[in-house]
Design a protein around this motif. Sequence first.
Motif, PDB file in Angstrom:
ATOM      1  N   ARG A   1      36.493  37.079  24.447  1.00 38.78           N
ATOM      2  CA  ARG A   1      37.638  36.176  24.266  1.00 38.78           C
ATOM      3  C   ARG A   1      38.898  36.732  24.924  1.00 38.78           C
ATOM      4  N   ARG A   2      38.981  38.039  25.020  1.00 42.85           N
ATOM      5  CA  ARG A   2      40.195  38.664  25.528  1.00 42.85           C
ATOM      6  C   ARG A   2      40.173  38.889  27.034  1.00 42.85           C
ATOM      7  N   VAL A   3      39.002  38.833  27.624  1.00 38.43           N
ATOM      8  CA  VAL A   3      38.898  39.172  29.049  1.00 38.43           C
ATOM      9  C   VAL A   3      38.339  38.005  29.860  1.00 38.43           C
ATOM     10  N   ASP A   4      38.532  36.804  29.369  1.00 37.42           N
ATOM     11  CA  ASP A   4      37.979  35.618  30.021  1.00 37.42           C
ATOM     12  C   ASP A   4      38.891  35.127  31.149  1.00 37.42           C
ATOM     13  N   GLU A   5      39.003  35.941  32.180  1.00 34.01           N
ATOM     14  CA  GLU A   5      39.871  35.623  33.321  1.00 34.01           C
ATOM     15  C   GLU A   5      39.194  36.081  34.615  1.00 34.01           C
ATOM     16  N   PRO A   6      38.830  35.148  35.502  1.00 36.18           N
ATOM     17  CA  PRO A   6      39.001  33.702  35.362  1.00 36.18           C
ATOM     18  C   PRO A   6      38.102  33.112  34.280  1.00 36.18           C
ATOM     19  N   ALA A   7      38.471  31.927  33.833  1.00 37.10           N
ATOM     20  CA  ALA A   7      37.767  31.285  32.726  1.00 37.10           C
ATOM     21  C   ALA A   7      36.268  31.209  33.002  1.00 37.10           C
ATOM     22  N   GLY A   8      35.505  31.539  31.979  1.00 35.30           N
ATOM     23  CA  GLY A   8      34.057  31.488  32.092  1.00 35.30           C
ATOM     24  C   GLY A   8      33.405  32.813  32.429  1.00 35.30           C
ATOM     25  N   THR A   9      34.214  33.866  32.647  1.00 36.17           N
ATOM     26  CA  THR A   9      33.661  35.172  33.017  1.00 36.17           C
ATOM     27  C   THR A   9      33.690  36.181  31.869  1.00 36.17           C
ATOM     28  N   GLY A  10      34.265  35.792  30.732  1.00 35.01           N
ATOM     29  CA  GLY A  10      34.459  36.741  29.644  1.00 35.01           C
ATOM     30  C   GLY A  10      33.171  37.337  29.110  1.00 35.01           C
ATOM     31  N   VAL A  11      32.147  36.509  28.920  1.00 35.23           N
ATOM     32  CA  VAL A  11      30.883  37.008  28.367  1.00 35.23           C
ATOM     33  C   VAL A  11      30.241  37.999  29.332  1.00 35.23           C
ATOM     34  N   LEU A  12      30.219  37.662  30.611  1.00 36.21           N
ATOM     35  CA  LEU A  12      29.628  38.567  31.602  1.00 36.21           C
ATOM     36  C   LEU A  12      30.374  39.899  31.630  1.00 36.21           C
ATOM     37  N   ARG A  13      31.699  39.839  31.634  1.00 38.41           N
ATOM     38  CA  ARG A  13      32.498  41.061  31.642  1.00 38.41           C
ATOM     39  C   ARG A  13      32.192  41.917  30.409  1.00 38.41           C
ATOM     40  N   ALA A  14      32.186  41.280  29.247  1.00 36.26           N
ATOM     41  CA  ALA A  14      31.956  42.010  28.002  1.00 36.26           C
ATOM     42  C   ALA A  14      30.544  42.578  27.942  1.00 36.26           C
ATOM     43  N   GLU A  15      29.557  41.841  28.472  1.00 37.11           N
ATOM     44  CA  GLU A  15      28.185  42.340  28.459  1.00 37.11           C
ATOM     45  C   GLU A  15      28.037  43.582  29.342  1.00 37.11           C
ATOM     46  N   PHE A  16      28.687  43.587  30.498  1.00 34.48           N
ATOM     47  CA  PHE A  16      28.607  44.769  31.355  1.00 34.48           C
ATOM     48  C   PHE A  16      29.299  45.965  30.693  1.00 34.48           C
ATOM     49  N   ALA A  17      30.433  45.730  30.037  1.00 31.56           N
ATOM     50  CA  ALA A  17      31.111  46.818  29.328  1.00 31.56           C
ATOM     51  C   ALA A  17      30.240  47.344  28.194  1.00 31.56           C
ATOM     52  N   ALA A  18      29.619  46.425  27.439  1.00 28.37           N
ATOM     53  CA  ALA A  18      28.747  46.838  26.343  1.00 28.37           C
ATOM     54  C   ALA A  18      27.545  47.617  26.868  1.00 28.37           C
ATOM     55  N   SER A  19      27.010  47.211  28.033  1.00 25.37           N
ATOM     56  CA  SER A  19      25.859  47.922  28.593  1.00 25.37           C
ATOM     57  C   SER A  19      26.233  49.349  28.985  1.00 25.37           C
ATOM     58  N   GLN A  20      27.456  49.545  29.478  1.00 24.78           N
ATOM     59  CA  GLN A  20      27.932  50.884  29.825  1.00 24.78           C
ATOM     60  C   GLN A  20      28.012  51.761  28.578  1.00 24.78           C
ATOM     61  N   LEU A  21      28.567  51.190  27.511  1.00 24.56           N
ATOM     62  CA  LEU A  21      28.704  51.942  26.264  1.00 24.56           C
ATOM     63  C   LEU A  21      27.346  52.242  25.640  1.00 24.56           C
ATOM     64  N   MET A  22      26.432  51.266  25.667  1.00 27.06           N
ATOM     65  CA  MET A  22      25.097  51.506  25.121  1.00 27.06           C
ATOM     66  C   MET A  22      24.355  52.551  25.957  1.00 27.06           C
ATOM     67  N   GLY A  23      24.623  52.587  27.272  1.00 21.46           N
ATOM     68  CA  GLY A  23      24.022  53.621  28.107  1.00 21.46           C
ATOM     69  C   GLY A  23      24.453  55.012  27.675  1.00 21.46           C
ATOM     70  N   ILE A  24      25.729  55.151  27.309  1.00 21.19           N
ATOM     71  CA  ILE A  24      26.226  56.433  26.796  1.00 21.19           C
ATOM     72  C   ILE A  24      25.524  56.790  25.497  1.00 21.19           C
ATOM     73  N   VAL A  25      25.352  55.802  24.608  1.00 23.09           N
ATOM     74  CA  VAL A  25      24.669  56.036  23.331  1.00 23.09           C
ATOM     75  C   VAL A  25      23.258  56.577  23.580  1.00 23.09           C
ATOM     76  N   VAL A  26      22.522  55.905  24.452  1.00 25.05           N
ATOM     77  CA  VAL A  26      21.135  56.309  24.706  1.00 25.05           C
ATOM     78  C   VAL A  26      21.078  57.684  25.358  1.00 25.05           C
TER      79      VAL A  26
END
Length: 210
Positions: free
Chosen positions: A145-170
């Motif tokens: 919701r906070r990074v949806d710029e341009p509109a419609g890209t927020g989920v993709l952006r957040a998923e890539f960020a989450a994948s980076q963080l989960m990679g650190i966890v693993v």
Amino acid sequence: MSAPENGNAAGRRPGRPSGASDTRDRILDSARELFARNGFGNTSVRAVAADAGVDAALVHHYYGSKQQLFAAATQLPVDPMAVLGPMRETPVEQLGRVLPEVLLPLWDSQAGTAMIAALRSMLTGTEVPLARSFLRDIVVAELSRRVDEPAGTGVLRAEFAASQLMGIVVARYVIGLEPLASMPPEQIVAMIAPTLQRYLTGDLPEAPAR
């Protein structure tokens, strides 16, 4: 299904425990099943209560909010919104740094050890749908919701960020990959913050023409 337990016996307020020893477990079993099947966003406390055959007030009595119920269902020792919620005040251009600054000390703590164990169980056992719901419906939903710029890209952006963080966890906590596993948290933050920020607010590559 038996009539809902609403705790209206004499001397009890509505929604108080009826005394049935299995009520908490029944609520938790229903929550796990519904969260896994429908996701966090599409599962209400009322639906969990109906499935467990209890009054919704009883669910709140035992587990508090829906986020706290989810944490219990996934055996997370910390309500994820207790961590993500305060970040709503963080400027978007600082999220790439603040996310790992907050999460790494948490993961390195005693509570974090239990959290990593819960995530490992979800990822390697039969509860992958719960792990997916945790990432998609809580982490990604909160960030997108906070990074949806341009509109419609927020989920993709957040998923890539989450994948980076989960990679650190693993790599750091599950596999114990050295030298990452022993690296000071501040050094990891310095390494991944620019990448996280690029995922969240940087230019996105254009889709190839078909």
